[in-house]
Design a protein around this motif. Structure first.
Motif, short mmCIF file in Angstrom:
data_model
loop_
_atom_site.label_atom_id
_atom_site.label_comp_id
_atom_site.label_asym_id
_atom_site.label_seq_id
_atom_site.Cartn_x
_atom_site.Cartn_y
_atom_site.Cartn_z
N ASP A 45 -32.98 -68.33 -105.32
CA ASP A 45 -31.86 -69.08 -104.71
C ASP A 45 -30.52 -68.55 -105.19
N ILE A 46 -30.44 -68.20 -106.48
CA ILE A 46 -29.17 -67.75 -107.08
C ILE A 46 -29.45 -66.49 -107.88
N VAL A 82 -24.67 -57.75 -99.44
CA VAL A 82 -24.50 -59.01 -100.17
C VAL A 82 -23.01 -59.30 -100.36
N ASN A 138 -24.81 -63.43 -102.95
CA ASN A 138 -25.39 -64.11 -101.80
C ASN A 138 -25.54 -63.10 -100.68
N ARG A 139 -26.61 -63.23 -99.91
CA ARG A 139 -26.79 -62.33 -98.78
C ARG A 139 -25.69 -62.53 -97.75
N ALA A 170 -25.91 -65.35 -94.80
CA ALA A 170 -26.99 -66.23 -95.24
C ALA A 170 -26.77 -67.63 -94.70
N ARG A 185 -26.51 -72.99 -98.12
CA ARG A 185 -27.39 -73.28 -99.24
C ARG A 185 -27.52 -74.78 -99.43
N GLN A 192 -25.99 -75.41 -104.53
CA GLN A 192 -24.53 -75.43 -104.69
C GLN A 192 -24.12 -76.08 -106.01
N GLU A 251 -24.76 -73.53 -108.73
CA GLU A 251 -23.77 -72.46 -108.64
C GLU A 251 -22.45 -72.89 -109.28
#
Length: 292
Positions: free
Chosen positions: A141-142, A154, A268-269, A272, A275, A280, A283
């Motif tokens: 995820d991160i 990215v 991050n892609r 994307a 999220r 979040q 992050e």
């Protein structure tokens, strides 16, 4: 692996053995009674042995079935455990973080204790990496990565500037009265950061020493342990060095830090999908942690 039976057949065999019938096994597996029966027949044909005694009232395992069942059950259980361990529960509250091993161990893990106390609803999975991959792991995820930010595909969000600072055991620090003293002490080199020591001596206006290399290691974490054992002076990133100095295991001599060309990025892609809230939240915590 060509002799390995079909996994669906093995699942049906385990379920029928446990539940005692094709209908019950089919209900659990989301299959019809006929499909489960076909799986068992196919398995018996491949193995060349009958696994069940079929009567009008019930099914009973044959001697071959009884001998085979523990191995099948153990294999399915190990596969389930490995799948969950590696890929985890992708529920709304689960968040997987991937970071360089030194940052995962020395920065994130110690701070994670308090964060989890404040957010017990979150299931945090912390994975570490020695070398950065070009592509992001789809199960992550991160991702935090150390570098210059020029990765394709990215979006790289910098987590603040970085410096390079020397660290060593407190007893060794007593021999460092001025920067030139670094030339007379063992120095620890870290693979992948071969430019650190030459750049640091250039910044201090000192000549490049040709001797007194203590050891070369492949991670900052190994350099930390070597320096903490009194094995020499290591150049570490400031965010790591500051936290180590706070523990008293290492000290940072009062020499100037050198701005690093590398810093930490939150990746991050591109394009994307949004999220989930749990990601979040984590992050935001990581941004604050690396800015501290």
């Amino acid at each position: 692996m060509s002799s390995l039976p079909n996994l669906l057949w093995l699942r049906s065999f385990e379920a029928v053995s446990r539940l005692g019938g094709f209908t019950a096994a089919g209900a659990e597996l989301g299959l019809t009674q006929a499909a489960v029966s076909t799986h068992i027949s196919g398995l018996e044909t491949q193995l060349g042995h009958q696994l069940f005694e079929r009567t009008t009232r019930k099914l009973e395992l044959t001697a071959s079935g009884q001998a085979y069942l523990p191995a099948v059950r153990k294999a399915l259980q190990e596969l389930a455990v490995s799948t969950d361990s590696l890929f985890g529960n992708r529920s709304a509250g689960s968040v997987t973080i991937r970071a360089p091993i030194s940052e995962a161990v020395l920065i994130i893990a110690p701070a994670l204790v308090e964060f989890q106390k404040e957010h017990p609803e979150l299931d945090i999975r912390l994975l570490s990496a020695i070398w950065a991959d070009t592509a992001l792991d789809t199960g992550t995820d991160i991702e935090i990565r150390l570098g210059t930010g020029n990765w394709s595909g990215v979006h790289a969000e910098p987590l603040g500037p970085e410096t390079i600072v020397p660290v060593c055991h407190p007893d060794l620090a007593g021999k460092l009265k001025q920067p030139a003293d670094l030339m007379d002490l063992p120095r620890i080199h870290i693979l992948g950061f071969d430019d650190h020591w030459p750049s640091y001596f250039d910044a201090l206006g000192l000549p490049q020493p040709s001797t007194r290399t203590s050891a070369t290691v492949d991670t900052s974490l190994a350099a930390v342990e070597l320096a903490a054992a009194g094995g020499g002076v290591a150049l570490l990133l400031g965010k790591v060095a500051t936290r180590l100095a706070a523990t008293g295991r290492l000290t940072t001599p009062l020499f100037p830090g050198l701005p690093s060309v590398r810093t930490h990025y939150l990746l991050n892609r591109d394009n994307a999908s949004p999220r989930k809230p749990a990601v979040q939240r984590v992050e935001t915590w990581l941004r604050d942690l690396f800015a501290a």
